[in-house]
Design an enzyme around this catalytic site. Structure first.
Site, mmCIF file in Angstrom:
data_model
loop_
_atom_site.group_PDB
_atom_site.id
_atom_site.type_symbol
_atom_site.label_atom_id
_atom_site.label_comp_id
_atom_site.label_asym_id
_atom_site.label_seq_id
_atom_site.Cartn_x
_atom_site.Cartn_y
_atom_site.Cartn_z
ATOM 1 N N ARG A 180 0.874 -1.198 -0.232
ATOM 2 C CA ARG A 180 -0.033 0.125 -0.158
ATOM 3 C C ARG A 180 1.079 1.225 -0.004
ATOM 4 O O ARG A 180 0.556 2.542 0.663
ATOM 5 C CB ARG A 180 -0.892 0.077 1.287
ATOM 6 N N SER A 231 -10.810 -0.979 3.400
ATOM 7 C CA SER A 231 -10.228 -1.557 4.785
ATOM 8 C C SER A 231 -9.678 -0.160 5.414
ATOM 9 O O SER A 231 -8.995 0.692 5.060
ATOM 10 C CB SER A 231 -8.930 -2.441 4.717
ATOM 11 N N GLU A 301 -5.241 2.881 6.717
ATOM 12 C CA GLU A 301 -5.100 2.769 5.443
ATOM 13 C C GLU A 301 -5.855 4.053 4.658
ATOM 14 O O GLU A 301 -5.205 4.437 3.587
ATOM 15 C CB GLU A 301 -5.301 1.727 4.827
HETATM 16 C C1 LIG Z 1 -15.866 -0.671 -1.026
HETATM 17 C C2 LIG Z 1 -14.292 -0.681 -1.138
HETATM 18 C C3 LIG Z 1 -13.444 -1.638 -1.340
HETATM 19 C C4 LIG Z 1 -12.175 -1.303 -1.310
HETATM 20 N N1 LIG Z 1 -11.252 -2.418 -1.913
HETATM 21 C C5 LIG Z 1 -10.015 -2.359 -1.893
HETATM 22 C C6 LIG Z 1 -9.218 -3.304 -2.225
HETATM 23 O O1 LIG Z 1 -9.494 -4.534 -2.388
HETATM 24 N N2 LIG Z 1 -7.606 -3.069 -2.103
HETATM 25 C C7 LIG Z 1 -7.252 -1.867 -2.358
HETATM 26 O O2 LIG Z 1 -6.098 -1.510 -2.364
HETATM 27 N N3 LIG Z 1 -8.136 -0.694 -1.794
HETATM 28 C C8 LIG Z 1 -9.358 -1.027 -1.825
HETATM 29 N N4 LIG Z 1 -10.257 0.068 -1.409
HETATM 30 C C9 LIG Z 1 -9.445 1.446 -1.204
HETATM 31 C C10 LIG Z 1 -9.451 2.349 -2.565
HETATM 32 O O3 LIG Z 1 -10.394 1.895 -3.593
HETATM 33 C C11 LIG Z 1 -8.122 2.148 -3.424
HETATM 34 O O4 LIG Z 1 -7.065 2.611 -2.368
HETATM 35 C C12 LIG Z 1 -8.068 2.874 -4.498
HETATM 36 O O5 LIG Z 1 -6.955 2.727 -5.227
HETATM 37 C C13 LIG Z 1 -8.212 4.473 -4.475
HETATM 38 O O6 LIG Z 1 -8.267 4.954 -5.765
HETATM 39 P P1 LIG Z 1 -9.023 6.489 -5.771
HETATM 40 O O7 LIG Z 1 -9.080 6.812 -7.100
HETATM 41 O O8 LIG Z 1 -10.278 6.371 -5.237
HETATM 42 O O9 LIG Z 1 -8.100 7.323 -4.824
HETATM 43 P P2 LIG Z 1 -8.803 8.824 -4.116
HETATM 44 O O10 LIG Z 1 -9.449 7.980 -2.890
HETATM 45 O O11 LIG Z 1 -9.236 9.438 -4.745
HETATM 46 O O12 LIG Z 1 -7.380 9.058 -3.507
HETATM 47 C C14 LIG Z 1 -6.428 8.424 -2.711
HETATM 48 C C15 LIG Z 1 -5.004 8.967 -2.433
HETATM 49 O O13 LIG Z 1 -4.581 9.235 -3.612
HETATM 50 C C16 LIG Z 1 -4.314 10.449 -4.013
HETATM 51 N N5 LIG Z 1 -4.486 10.351 -5.731
HETATM 52 C C17 LIG Z 1 -5.544 9.989 -6.357
HETATM 53 N N6 LIG Z 1 -5.194 10.250 -7.697
HETATM 54 C C18 LIG Z 1 -4.028 10.696 -7.769
HETATM 55 C C19 LIG Z 1 -3.493 11.243 -8.977
HETATM 56 N N7 LIG Z 1 -4.002 10.940 -10.352
HETATM 57 N N8 LIG Z 1 -2.254 11.432 -8.578
HETATM 58 C C20 LIG Z 1 -1.742 11.782 -7.552
HETATM 59 N N9 LIG Z 1 -2.429 11.397 -6.252
HETATM 60 C C21 LIG Z 1 -3.729 10.875 -6.543
HETATM 61 C C22 LIG Z 1 -5.317 11.261 -3.627
HETATM 62 O O14 LIG Z 1 -4.456 12.664 -3.398
HETATM 63 C C23 LIG Z 1 -5.171 10.589 -2.047
HETATM 64 O O15 LIG Z 1 -4.120 11.083 -1.357
HETATM 65 C C24 LIG Z 1 -11.706 -0.253 -1.223
HETATM 66 C C25 LIG Z 1 -12.348 1.063 -1.194
HETATM 67 C C26 LIG Z 1 -13.893 0.579 -0.824
HETATM 68 C C27 LIG Z 1 -14.811 1.915 -0.732
#
Ligand SMILES: Cc1cc2nc3c(=O)[nH]c(=O)nc-3n(C[C@H](O)[C@H](O)[C@H](O)COP(=O)(O)OP(=O)(O)OC[C@H]3O[C@@H](n4cnc5c(N)ncnc54)[C@H](O)[C@@H]3O)c2cc1C
Length: 339
Positions: A180, A231, A301
């Site tokens: 992560r 998580s 996380e």
């Molecule tokens: C129901 C559910 C299930 C999930 N299951 C998993 C799983 O199985 N495994 C897992 O790893 N995660 C899981 N997640 C967490 C999440 O989906 C992941 O961490 C995902 O990668 C976050 O992506 P996002 O686009 O939503 O990022 P965001 O939530 O929008 O951002 C997260 C971080 O990344 C930064 N960020 C986003 N995009 C960029 C960019 N283009 N450039 C620079 N920084 C950026 C943001 O500033 C922030 O610090 C889950 C979440 C939910 C709600």
């Protein structure tokens, strides 16, 4: 008129068609359905307009926060009065580079990327099909599930380094991927704009069957009917966070509208009217209890943003460790996150 007002005015004049809202409620965007208004929220359609926005912000000595689908962020109820957010949700170009490589922009959802890969009989991204984030967020967090991680499929990442206004291509070996984590989290002002994925030739039906099986497992085990950010804590080495939390009797424990999921103790869910403080308090209680009963430290996380959060030229791109230090937490650990 402060720097943010002037920047917003100039951005509106320079990019008249750009979706740009002020006082945008983040509860509308966050998978937690929690969060007050952010000062400005822009949604560029491509890297060119993305860079034009950041160029103007830089002129006004401002640094934006870049977000994807907001599925891993807890926004404060008080709002973020000093923050300009750029969402990548419209940066969604994706195509095949050759018979084993896919190019995808930061805003492509991981489920669309996995489906596209399956359509072209390319294996390796099955694990990502149920993760609700984007390519940008997934790369930054090195998202993973069921034994797969972004680091297994990324060949290179293109990022836009805001302080220099330059694009950089980073090959896999320099991405600093770990559990992560990635090097991009600690590079101040680094926005991921696209990535190239290297995949294996496979059988389309087998890939589709694998994706279906993993998504069924997810539906069976995870509380997908309630808002959450996935998580809440990272997996401590040698343990499973959900098992530790359950063994401490915390399944179903509630603080206000936030609850340790009864279905999966690793998730904190919003039962309907949770505010960000409910989630902070609940996470603090879980962390303290697990430390006291098991002697094991749980590290969040979820990216937790305090109300006074703003980015400056030397801020890390992801404030992952607002909760810091080992052992039991006190109110002071959350001082940045409280009124
Ligand atoms: C129901 C559910 C299930 C999930 N299951 C998993 C799983 O199985 N495994 C897992 O790893 N995660 C899981 N997640 C967490 C999440 O989906 C992941 O961490 C995902 O990668 C976050 O992506 P996002 O686009 O939503 O990022 P965001 O939530 O929008 O951002 C997260 C971080 O990344 C930064 N960020 C986003 N995009 C960029 C960019 N283009 N450039 C620079 N920084 C950026 C943001 O500033 C922030 O610090 C889950 C979440 C939910 C709600």
């Amino acid at each position: 008129m402060d720097a943010l007002d002037s920047a917003v005015k100039e951005i509106r004049e320079t990019l008249p068609g750009l979706p740009l809202s002020e006082e945008e409620p983040m509860a509308k965007h966050s998978s937690f359905r929690i969060g007050g208004p952010v000062r400005a929220f822009a949604v560029p359609e491509d890297v060119t307009s993305f860079s034009r926005i950041t160029h103007i912000l830089k002129k006004h000595k401002l640094m934006p926060m870049v977000v994807g689908n907001c599925t891993n962020i807890l926004f404060p109820d008080e709002g973020l009065k000093d923050l300009f957010i750029i969402s990548t949700e419209r940066m969604t170009r994706m195509f095949l580079l050759d018979d084993s490589r896919i190019y995808a922009e930061a805003g492509v959802s991981l489920s669309k990327l996995a489906s596209f890969s399956c359509q072209h009989s390319l294996a390796g991204l099955e694990f990502a099909s149920g993760i609700p984030g984007t390519v940008g967020g997934g790369v930054l967090m090195n998202a993973g599930a069921y034994g797969g991680e972004m680091k297994d499929v990324v060949e290179s990442v293109v990022s836009y380094y805001l302080p220099e206004q330059k694009l950089y291509e980073t090959p896999l070996e320099n991405c600093g991927f770990g559990y992560r984590k990635s090097a991009f989290q600690t590079m101040a002002g680094c926005a991921i704009v696209s990535a190239v994925f290297r995949l294996e030739k496979g059988d389309r039906d087998e890939i589709a069957a694998k994706m279906k099986e993993l998504n069924e497992r997810r539906r069976e085990k995870q509380p997908l009917d309630l808002p959450s950010a996935g998580s809440a804590f990272k997996r401590p080495e040698g343990y499973f966070a959900a098992k530790l939390i359950e063994e401490c009797g915390l399944k179903g424990y509630t603080t206000g509208g936030a609850m340790v999921s009864e279905k999966h103790a690793g998730f904190v869910v919003n039962t309907g009217n949770a505010c960000s403080h409910d989630v902070y308090d609940l996470m603090m209680h879980v962390r303290n209890t697990v430390w006291q009963m098991k002697g094991i430290e749980l590290v969040p996380e979820i990216v937790i943003l305090p109300p006074d959060y703003k980015l400056t030229d030397d801020s890390p791109s992801a404030p992952l460790h607002i909760i810091s230090g080992s052992g039991p937490l006190s109110e002071a650990d959350f001082s940045g996150a409280k009124e």
